[in-house]
Motif scaffolding. Sequence first.
Motif, PDB file in Angstrom:
ATOM      1  N   GLY A  21       1.494   2.895   0.154  1.00 50.80           N
ATOM      2  CA  GLY A  21       2.693   3.342  -0.536  1.00 50.80           C
ATOM      3  C   GLY A  21       3.848   2.379  -0.370  1.00 50.80           C
ATOM      4  O   GLY A  21       5.007   2.804  -0.359  1.00 50.80           O
ATOM      5  N   VAL A  22       3.585   1.086  -0.247  1.00 47.19           N
ATOM      6  CA  VAL A  22       4.621   0.069  -0.066  1.00 47.19           C
ATOM      7  C   VAL A  22       5.023  -0.489  -1.426  1.00 47.19           C
ATOM      8  O   VAL A  22       4.177  -0.984  -2.174  1.00 47.19           O
ATOM      9  N   SER A  23       6.311  -0.424  -1.734  1.00 45.89           N
ATOM     10  CA  SER A  23       6.789  -0.786  -3.075  1.00 45.89           C
ATOM     11  C   SER A  23       8.128  -1.504  -2.992  1.00 45.89           C
ATOM     12  O   SER A  23       8.993  -1.138  -2.194  1.00 45.89           O
ATOM     13  N   SER A  24       8.317  -2.515  -3.849  1.00 46.89           N
ATOM     14  CA  SER A  24       9.602  -3.212  -3.916  1.00 46.89           C
ATOM     15  C   SER A  24      10.691  -2.318  -4.486  1.00 46.89           C
ATOM     16  O   SER A  24      11.880  -2.554  -4.245  1.00 46.89           O
ATOM     17  N   LEU A  25      10.322  -1.296  -5.240  1.00 49.35           N
ATOM     18  CA  LEU A  25      11.288  -0.369  -5.831  1.00 49.35           C
ATOM     19  C   LEU A  25      11.530   0.849  -4.943  1.00 49.35           C
ATOM     20  O   LEU A  25      12.676   1.229  -4.696  1.00 49.35           O
ATOM     21  N   HIS A  26      10.475   1.463  -4.467  1.00 48.39           N
ATOM     22  CA  HIS A  26      10.578   2.755  -3.783  1.00 48.39           C
ATOM     23  C   HIS A  26      10.727   2.631  -2.272  1.00 48.39           C
ATOM     24  O   HIS A  26      11.079   3.617  -1.615  1.00 48.39           O
ATOM     25  N   GLY A  27      10.429   1.486  -1.718  1.00 49.42           N
ATOM     26  CA  GLY A  27      10.347   1.393  -0.267  1.00 49.42           C
ATOM     27  C   GLY A  27       8.966   1.836   0.182  1.00 49.42           C
ATOM     28  O   GLY A  27       7.964   1.387  -0.364  1.00 49.42           O
ATOM     29  N   ILE A  28       8.893   2.759   1.129  1.00 50.50           N
ATOM     30  CA  ILE A  28       7.605   3.173   1.680  1.00 50.50           C
ATOM     31  C   ILE A  28       7.409   4.673   1.477  1.00 50.50           C
ATOM     32  O   ILE A  28       8.242   5.477   1.904  1.00 50.50           O
ATOM     33  N   SER A  29       6.320   5.036   0.806  1.00 51.86           N
ATOM     34  CA  SER A  29       5.891   6.437   0.753  1.00 51.86           C
ATOM     35  C   SER A  29       4.981   6.683   1.952  1.00 51.86           C
ATOM     36  O   SER A  29       4.241   5.791   2.371  1.00 51.86           O
ATOM     37  N   ARG A  30       5.023   7.916   2.484  1.00 51.06           N
ATOM     38  CA  ARG A  30       4.359   8.191   3.758  1.00 51.06           C
ATOM     39  C   ARG A  30       3.424   9.396   3.672  1.00 51.06           C
ATOM     40  O   ARG A  30       3.604  10.276   2.836  1.00 51.06           O
ATOM     41  N   SER A  31       2.460   9.423   4.564  1.00 49.93           N
ATOM     42  CA  SER A  31       1.464  10.492   4.602  1.00 49.93           C
ATOM     43  C   SER A  31       2.099  11.823   4.972  1.00 49.93           C
ATOM     44  O   SER A  31       2.957  11.895   5.862  1.00 49.93           O
ATOM     45  N   ALA A  32       1.644  12.879   4.308  1.00 45.44           N
ATOM     46  CA  ALA A  32       2.105  14.221   4.651  1.00 45.44           C
ATOM     47  C   ALA A  32       1.575  14.666   6.005  1.00 45.44           C
ATOM     48  O   ALA A  32       2.153  15.562   6.636  1.00 45.44           O
ATOM     49  N   TRP A  33       0.506  14.073   6.490  1.00 43.09           N
ATOM     50  CA  TRP A  33      -0.065  14.430   7.785  1.00 43.09           C
ATOM     51  C   TRP A  33       0.739  13.836   8.934  1.00 43.09           C
ATOM     52  O   TRP A  33       0.931  14.473   9.972  1.00 43.09           O
ATOM     53  N   ASN A  34       1.180  12.612   8.745  1.00 49.26           N
ATOM     54  CA  ASN A  34       1.941  11.926   9.772  1.00 49.26           C
ATOM     55  C   ASN A  34       2.680  10.781   9.086  1.00 49.26           C
ATOM     56  O   ASN A  34       2.038   9.904   8.503  1.00 49.26           O
ATOM     57  N   PRO A  35       4.005  10.763   9.118  1.00 51.66           N
ATOM     58  CA  PRO A  35       4.737   9.725   8.387  1.00 51.66           C
ATOM     59  C   PRO A  35       4.484   8.317   8.892  1.00 51.66           C
ATOM     60  O   PRO A  35       4.859   7.357   8.217  1.00 51.66           O
ATOM     61  N   GLU A  36       3.842   8.192  10.056  1.00 56.94           N
ATOM     62  CA  GLU A  36       3.494   6.853  10.543  1.00 56.94           C
ATOM     63  C   GLU A  36       2.258   6.303   9.837  1.00 56.94           C
ATOM     64  O   GLU A  36       1.967   5.108   9.961  1.00 56.94           O
ATOM     65  N   TRP A  37       1.535   7.160   9.106  1.00 55.86           N
ATOM     66  CA  TRP A  37       0.294   6.742   8.457  1.00 55.86           C
ATOM     67  C   TRP A  37       0.517   6.445   6.978  1.00 55.86           C
ATOM     68  O   TRP A  37       1.414   6.998   6.341  1.00 55.86           O
ATOM     69  N   THR A  38      -0.342   5.600   6.427  1.00 58.00           N
ATOM     70  CA  THR A  38      -0.283   5.285   5.004  1.00 58.00           C
ATOM     71  C   THR A  38      -0.602   6.499   4.139  1.00 58.00           C
ATOM     72  O   THR A  38      -1.337   7.411   4.555  1.00 58.00           O
ATOM     73  N   THR A  39      -0.052   6.497   2.951  1.00 57.58           N
ATOM     74  CA  THR A  39      -0.425   7.480   1.939  1.00 57.58           C
ATOM     75  C   THR A  39      -1.788   7.179   1.338  1.00 57.58           C
ATOM     76  O   THR A  39      -2.458   8.055   0.820  1.00 57.58           O
ATOM     77  N   GLY A  40      -2.188   5.893   1.389  1.00 57.25           N
ATOM     78  CA  GLY A  40      -3.233   5.409   0.501  1.00 57.25           C
ATOM     79  C   GLY A  40      -2.591   5.033  -0.824  1.00 57.25           C
ATOM     80  O   GLY A  40      -1.450   5.378  -1.111  1.00 57.25           O
ATOM     81  N   GLY A  41      -3.331   4.314  -1.641  1.00 55.11           N
ATOM     82  CA  GLY A  41      -2.772   3.900  -2.928  1.00 55.11           C
ATOM     83  C   GLY A  41      -3.872   3.436  -3.859  1.00 55.11           C
ATOM     84  O   GLY A  41      -5.036   3.377  -3.471  1.00 55.11           O
ATOM     85  N   SER A  42      -3.530   3.218  -5.079  1.00 54.55           N
ATOM     86  CA  SER A  42      -2.147   3.118  -5.503  1.00 54.55           C
ATOM     87  C   SER A  42      -1.516   4.455  -5.925  1.00 54.55           C
ATOM     88  O   SER A  42      -0.307   4.507  -6.209  1.00 54.55           O
ATOM     89  N   SER A  43      -2.288   5.522  -5.949  1.00 56.42           N
ATOM     90  CA  SER A  43      -1.715   6.840  -6.282  1.00 56.42           C
ATOM     91  C   SER A  43      -1.072   7.421  -5.031  1.00 56.42           C
ATOM     92  O   SER A  43      -1.440   8.483  -4.527  1.00 56.42           O
ATOM     93  N   ALA A  44      -0.075   6.684  -4.547  1.00 55.55           N
ATOM     94  CA  ALA A  44       0.486   6.931  -3.225  1.00 55.55           C
ATOM     95  C   ALA A  44       1.268   8.230  -3.167  1.00 55.55           C
ATOM     96  O   ALA A  44       0.981   9.118  -2.360  1.00 55.55           O
ATOM     97  N   GLY A  45       2.294   8.356  -4.027  1.00 48.34           N
ATOM     98  CA  GLY A  45       3.091   9.570  -4.031  1.00 48.34           C
ATOM     99  C   GLY A  45       2.283  10.788  -4.403  1.00 48.34           C
ATOM    100  O   GLY A  45       2.512  11.890  -3.874  1.00 48.34           O
TER     101      GLY A  45
END
Length: 469
Positions: free
Chosen positions: A139-163
């Motif tokens: 979930g790393v984006s030049s526009l949005h910053g970082i989207s984070r996992s609902a389980w733990n904000p330290e973890w990735t969302t996965g992508g590219s369907s991050a949000g």
Amino acid sequence: MSQLSTTTLHNLSAGELGSAYAAGQLSPVEVAEAVIQRVEEREPVLNAFYRFDPAEVRMDAQASERRWRNGTQRGPLDGVPVTVKENIARAGVPMPSGTALAAPKVPSVNAPITDRILENGAVVLGSTTMPDWGMLSSGVSSLHGISRSAWNPEWTTGGSSAGAGSAAAAGYGPLHVGTDIGGSIRLPGTWQGLATLKPSAGLIPLDVPYIGRAAGPMARSVADAALFMSILAKPDIRDYTSRPYPAMDWTMGGIGVSSLRVALHTDAGAGAVPDPEVLAAVEAVAELFAAAGATVERIAAFIDQDMMDGLDNFWRTRSWADYQALPPVEQEKVLPYIAQWCSGGARFDGAETIRNFGRIDQMQKAAIAATSGFDLVISPVAPMAAFPAEQPMPVDDPHQTMAHIAFTVPYNMSGQPAATVNCGFTSDGRPIGVQLAGRIGADDDVLRAAAWYEGERPASAVPDWHLLD
């Protein structure tokens, strides 16, 4: 008015909501308010939305409430909250595709997916985030910053369907649409404990089709994913790659696996070797199918590293063409990781680009040949569990080939359906998904197998969504 506590409404499934609306036990307005509250609570940390307009959500929920009251509802999804990924056209809503570039495209008409959702009365909560050009599995984006996992904000969302992945896991309504060209629906699925489907090629119409690209449902349950498919999987002339698929049964009735011939695929032949915890969880899925009477046979790798390298190099060249066309001031706005990654595409001449493009055909032929004798293929989704949210990719080096998509991308190239269901957790609590793939046009059968596993899996593999409240 509903007797249900508004604090639990965001956790209700699409099927439960439709039944409650029909029985007069719930109003779409009540649900919209509960989901808006949920978004406002979690969004400052998760950053899953690109566009979210509570006033518009309330207005659409009120219109749905009137339809249910008057008996003019458009179907069981009328009033059910839905999100769509930001690269799915909504008339008048800019489509930046995760980049901070100036003057993003503003579509004048909806994509087919958006039209199907609105025709059925679902309430669109907003557009979810993605990384730059959809070419990261985070979930790393030049526009949005970082989207984070609902389980733990330290973890990735996965992508590219991050949000979309975080929105589904966090309870921003039950139904979400992602897109996928190499695993972009299924990777958030595995790293956030979701039920997802990358459908057969062209089954869900796109207004901008491309080789390997698909759109599909992301949800907390297989039943909700199947219910969503009942409205999304309808022909639309705008997708000139669509195929005349036979009618499919999305009711998930008559589930059984004893007659299935199942392949177990744990060696991708390319990319990273699966982590032991991932491998153990996936092999336990195969054991459960075998115990129920399915014939399970292990199959060997059917793609190789040359195929993966060539495909990655073709994608680099394609993105380099887009990047090179930008003015220097705009190039500086593209995420540095993406700029470095696609710069590798500059070194390939026309002949090498054609050879790289040809890897798609090789991968397609290999996938279909290896899996055609089976009803279902069980494999990991990704070789690893969720990595840090700030990291663009599992292997944090833009000059390396994508080491995490060797199990997912073959089915994009072959056009076969592939679903995910949570099948376990790592010792530190990160979700692990299993991929279930099938024959082209057998999407309903794949989801039925996924629903069977979802109902039979051990308690240790079942996500406890209340932990996220």
